[in-house]
Design a protein around this motif. Structure first.
Motif, PDB file in Angstrom:
ATOM      1  N   GLU A   1       1.728  -7.077   8.358  1.00 44.79           N
ATOM      2  CA  GLU A   1       1.903  -6.251   9.538  1.00 44.79           C
ATOM      3  C   GLU A   1       2.712  -6.996  10.577  1.00 44.79           C
ATOM      4  N   LEU A   2       3.315  -6.226  11.451  1.00 48.04           N
ATOM      5  CA  LEU A   2       4.223  -6.806  12.434  1.00 48.04           C
ATOM      6  C   LEU A   2       3.957  -6.145  13.773  1.00 48.04           C
ATOM      7  N   ASN A   3       3.796  -6.996  14.798  1.00 49.69           N
ATOM      8  CA  ASN A   3       3.571  -6.445  16.136  1.00 49.69           C
ATOM      9  C   ASN A   3       4.885  -6.072  16.800  1.00 49.69           C
ATOM     10  N   LYS A   4       4.757  -5.171  17.739  1.00 53.35           N
ATOM     11  CA  LYS A   4       5.901  -4.689  18.501  1.00 53.35           C
ATOM     12  C   LYS A   4       6.658  -5.843  19.156  1.00 53.35           C
ATOM     13  N   GLY A   5       7.990  -5.772  19.103  1.00 48.36           N
ATOM     14  CA  GLY A   5       8.807  -6.772  19.776  1.00 48.36           C
ATOM     15  C   GLY A   5       8.988  -8.065  19.008  1.00 48.36           C
ATOM     16  N   ARG A   6       8.424  -8.107  17.799  1.00 49.96           N
ATOM     17  CA  ARG A   6       8.542  -9.322  16.985  1.00 49.96           C
ATOM     18  C   ARG A   6       9.702  -9.197  16.011  1.00 49.96           C
TER      19      ARG A   6
END
Ligand code: ADP
Ligand code: MG
Length: 216
Positions: free
Chosen positions: A25-30
């Motif tokens: 998973e990837l967080n916003k802005g990364r």
């Protein structure tokens, strides 16, 4: 909250089981860099993440929405709203100028604003090339045009498949600077690359090998 999340993602073609259960998973802005040998399934994964292809098994959540089983029409709408796509092959229209290539992309998003197109071209340093044809641009300029084109719908997520794969070092650096700037503006970036120097600019790096994510 994660803007992209996949769980147990598989992709099978007739003769090949290419992705064998990916979880990340990837967080916003990364910025996530994805590396792996040729044929390891990177483009296959990007096609699924960009909703151009379906997984064979597993779940995909995009911006909190489970997009796994949506209709093609819904997927297309979400793609247009949220995703900018940048390919290694440029897919530019050869008989349209730089400005027209961007405006054609605008047309697909139902808004034709020459000033907006120019603003975006300024951002990638092509304001002095508006009337040129793609064939009159260097490889680096063509790739910058593709990046401009991917930005016209102001997407939150940029998915790029080997965006510097066809570029020399100098042009690769220019494109890298554009991605860094986009991240500083809050874009979420997934970038596929062969190039370890480029990959290490990511906040996170995953390696795909034999259809799985491995730690290297
Ligand atoms: N549409 C398809 N039909 C059958 N096999 C495919 C298809 N697309 C990709 N493959 C196979 O999936 C594997 C991974 O390909 P790809 O995702 O393009 O790798 P990468 O981008 O990492 O080089 C390859 O073995 C390729 O032959
Ligand atoms: Mg590929």
């Amino acid at each position: 909250m994660s803007i992209i999340k996949v769980s147990n993602l598989h992709k099978r073609f007739d003769k090949a089981h290419v992705l064998k259960g990916l979880n990340f998973e990837l967080n916003k802005g990364r910025w996530l860099s994805i590396v792996g040998k040729s044929g390891s399934g990177k483009t296959t994964l990007l096609n699924i993440l960009s909703l151009l292809d379906n997984a064979s098994e597993g779940e995909y959540f995009l911006d909190g929405i489970n997009v796994t089983h949506l209709s093609e029409a819904d997927k297309q709408r979400i793609r247009r709203e949220k995703i900018g796509l940048i390919f290694q092959q440029f897919h530019l229209i050869p008989y349209l100028s730089v400005l027209e290539n961007v405006m054609l992309a605008q047309y697909y998003h139902s808004s034709i604003e020459e000033n907006d197109a120019k603003k975006i071209l300024d951002k990638v340093g092509l304001l002095d090339r508006l009337e040129h044809l793609p064939s009159e641009l260097s490889g680096g300029q063509q790739q910058r045009l593709c990046i401009a084109r991917s930005l016209i719908n102001n997407p939150n997520i940029l998915l790029a498949d080997e965006p510097t794969g066809n570029l020399d070092e100098e042009n690769g650096e220019i494109v890298l600077d554009i991605f860094k700037k986009l991240r500083s503006e809050g874009k979420t970036i997934i970038l596929i690359t062969h190039n370890p120097d480029l990959a290490k600019n990511g906040d996170e790096i995953i390696t795909i090998k034999d259809g799985l994510i491995v730690n290297e």
